[in-house]
Design an enzyme around this catalytic site. Structure first.
Site, short mmCIF file in Angstrom:
data_model
loop_
_atom_site.label_atom_id
_atom_site.label_comp_id
_atom_site.label_asym_id
_atom_site.label_seq_id
_atom_site.Cartn_x
_atom_site.Cartn_y
_atom_site.Cartn_z
N TYR A 1 -3.03 10.70 35.54
CA TYR A 1 -3.89 10.21 34.76
C TYR A 1 -3.95 10.27 33.38
O TYR A 1 -4.18 9.24 32.31
CB TYR A 1 -5.50 10.57 35.23
CG TYR A 1 -5.91 9.91 36.64
CD1 TYR A 1 -5.44 10.27 37.80
CD2 TYR A 1 -6.82 8.79 36.51
CE1 TYR A 1 -5.81 9.36 38.81
CE2 TYR A 1 -7.42 8.36 37.52
CZ TYR A 1 -6.72 8.59 38.81
OH TYR A 1 -7.22 8.04 39.73
N ASP B 1 -8.06 11.23 44.44
CA ASP B 1 -8.60 9.80 44.32
C ASP B 1 -8.51 9.13 45.54
O ASP B 1 -9.34 8.49 46.23
CB ASP B 1 -8.11 9.01 42.93
CG ASP B 1 -8.71 7.79 42.90
OD1 ASP B 1 -9.92 7.67 43.05
OD2 ASP B 1 -7.78 6.80 42.62
N ASP C 1 -11.34 8.23 48.95
CA ASP C 1 -11.74 6.85 49.46
C ASP C 1 -11.44 6.81 50.70
O ASP C 1 -12.05 6.34 51.60
CB ASP C 1 -11.15 5.85 48.40
CG ASP C 1 -11.99 5.17 47.65
OD1 ASP C 1 -12.66 6.03 46.75
OD2 ASP C 1 -11.93 3.93 47.06
N ASP D 1 1.41 12.94 52.59
CA ASP D 1 1.50 11.95 53.36
C ASP D 1 0.82 12.12 54.75
O ASP D 1 0.20 11.41 55.39
CB ASP D 1 2.90 11.38 53.38
CG ASP D 1 4.16 12.44 53.50
OD1 ASP D 1 3.55 13.59 53.55
OD2 ASP D 1 5.07 11.88 53.57
N LYS E 1 2.92 17.30 47.32
CA LYS E 1 4.07 16.53 47.73
C LYS E 1 5.30 17.39 47.04
O LYS E 1 6.29 17.20 46.55
CB LYS E 1 4.15 15.25 47.00
CG LYS E 1 5.37 14.25 47.42
CD LYS E 1 5.10 13.74 48.89
CE LYS E 1 6.50 13.14 49.01
NZ LYS E 1 6.35 12.61 50.66
C1 IPM Z 1 -12.81 7.45 40.85
C2 IPM Z 1 -12.46 6.17 40.44
C3 IPM Z 1 -11.72 6.13 38.80
C4 IPM Z 1 -10.59 7.31 39.25
C5 IPM Z 1 -11.13 5.09 38.17
C6 IPM Z 1 -12.38 3.90 37.94
C7 IPM Z 1 -10.72 5.47 36.75
O1 IPM Z 1 -11.62 5.23 41.16
O2 IPM Z 1 -13.90 8.06 40.06
O3 IPM Z 1 -12.55 7.65 41.84
O4 IPM Z 1 -9.50 6.94 39.54
O5 IPM Z 1 -10.69 8.34 39.08
MN MN Z 2 -11.53 6.39 43.02
#
Ligand code: IPM
Ligand code: MN
Ligand code: NAD
Length: 347
Positions: free
Chosen positions: A141, A242, A246, A218, A186
């Site tokens: 990032y 990240d 999710d 993975d 990884k």
């Molecule tokens: C999160 C989001 C952010 C990230 C984006 C919006 C930059 O997906 O907070 O998880 O990737 O960290």
């Molecule tokens: Mn995110």
């Protein structure tokens, strides 16, 4: 003498203002009950910052955040900025970096009343209770990004010190939980992951009461769905964290119930849902406010030591789910306002 706590709020974009309003209503109701004294300072941020003053993290917003006792952030971003040269997401990355918020804590909990709504079989989500510890201020990032017509590069950089401090956070958390750390990397391909694994082994020696296991990212993604109760504390680099966090929202059944806390070494912490601004449902009054409301609970516990207030919120959320009051992301009919009112009534 009680000290008034300064809370800076960054409502941002899309559903951000809708869920921030819900979170603040709950905070107000709880504060009344526990005698918590606070001030709210709402600041423009993300797309709202760009619209107000041309910058996703205006200087005044950053100064206020630095001087705050805690920061609540809802969500930023939206299609309006997709092709813009300055994007809301830059503000999010900048505030994380400026405040040195390297440790992002993303708990994954299954609510009893939602078990039947998980796409996973009941036996697979039984006993699931883990925390993703995501490194938040390093890695790909924040390395060099270069985009040309026919080529592009993104550099993934980690120092041993950056890895050491996040791994230590994970071990400290594991000590007060299930005493197990799963470090995800990884290392069969990446140099950064080879360093990550070596540092994790070194840090493990400082915590003899905690077990360390390594998992390649993975297969870790697969285990998170097939055998998620294996995890206690998962620690991983920025990008993997990240994606995996999710993915982990599939277990409780929606992104709309996932809070997080981001900590630095000594400055104010920031609390935000893990999801984004949900442009597909923004402005409709149907967003699930629970992710924001549980972020408020995390703030009360982790920044202010208000354990009773935090538990009161968490129990009210459980009770509301048990009553079958659900927003649309969980197959229910409740609006954001109805969900919030029900949670407040259950406090
Ligand atoms: C999160 C989001 C952010 C990230 C984006 C919006 C930059 O997906 O907070 O998880 O990737 O960290
Ligand atoms: Mn995110
Ligand atoms: P998203 O997380 O905003 O939405 C993904 C899906 O989950 C959508 O269908 C959305 O409706 C649903 N969802 C998310 N939160 C919900 C809630 N509280 N209640 C009900 N449903 C909910 O991801 P996206 O659509 O890929 O991204 C939209 C924007 O958000 C992008 O600009 C992205 O960069 C940004 N984003 C911001 C943050 C943040 O502010 N921390 C985090 C992730 C994404």
């Amino acid at each position: 003498m009680t000290m008034t706590k300064k809370i800076v709020t960054l409502a941002g974009d899309g559903i951000g203002p809708e869920i921030m309003a819900a979170g603040l209503e709950v905070l107000e109701a709880v504060a009344d009950k526990i005698g918590f004294d606070y001030d709210i300072d709402a600041k423009p941020f993300g797309g709202a910052g760009i619209d107000a003053c041309g910058h996703p993290l205006p200087k005044d917003t950053l100064d206020a955040a630095k001087a705050a006792d805690a920061i609540l952030l809802a969500a930023i971003g939206g299609p309006k900025y997709d092709n813009a040269t300055v994007r809301p997401e830059q503000g999010l990355l900048a505030i994380r970096k400026e405040l040195n918020l390297f440790a992002n804590i993303r708990p994954v909990r299954i609510f009893d009343a939602l078990k039947h709504l998980s796409p996973l079989k009941p036996e697979r989500i039984e006993g699931v209770d883990f925390v993703v510890v995501r490194e938040l201020t390093g890695g790909i990032y924040f390395g060099e990004h270069k985009l040309e017509d026919e080529a592009a590069r993104d550099i993934n950089d980690y120092s041993a010190q950056e890895i050491r401090r996040i791994i230590r956070k994970a071990f400290e958390l594991a000590q007060v939980r299930g005493k197990k750390v799963t470090s995800i990397d990884k290392q069969n391909v990446l140099a950064t992951s080879k360093l990550w694994r070596k540092v994790a082994e070194e840090v493990a020696l400082e915590f003899p009461d905690v077990t360390l296991e390594h998992q390649l990212v993975d297969s870790a993604a697969m285990i998170m769905i097939t055998n998620p109760s294996r995890f206690d504390v998962v620690v991983t680099e920025n990008l993997f964290g990240d994606i995996l966090s999710d993915e982990s929202s599939v277990l409780p059944g929606t992104l709309g119930v996932m809070p997080s806390a981001s900590h630095s070494e000594n400055g104010p912490s920031l609390y935000e849902p893990i999801h984004g601004s949900a442009p597909d449902i923004a402005g409709k009054g149907i967003a699930n406010p629970v992710s924001m409301i549980l972020s408020v609970a995390m703030m009360l516990r982790e920044s202010f030591g208000e354990l009773a207030g935090a538990e009161m919120i968490e129990e009210a959320v459980d009770k509301t789910f048990n009553q079958g009051i659900l927003t649309r992301d969980l197959g229910g009919q409740a609006s954001t306002a109805e969900m919030t009112a029900a949670i407040i009534a259950n406090l």
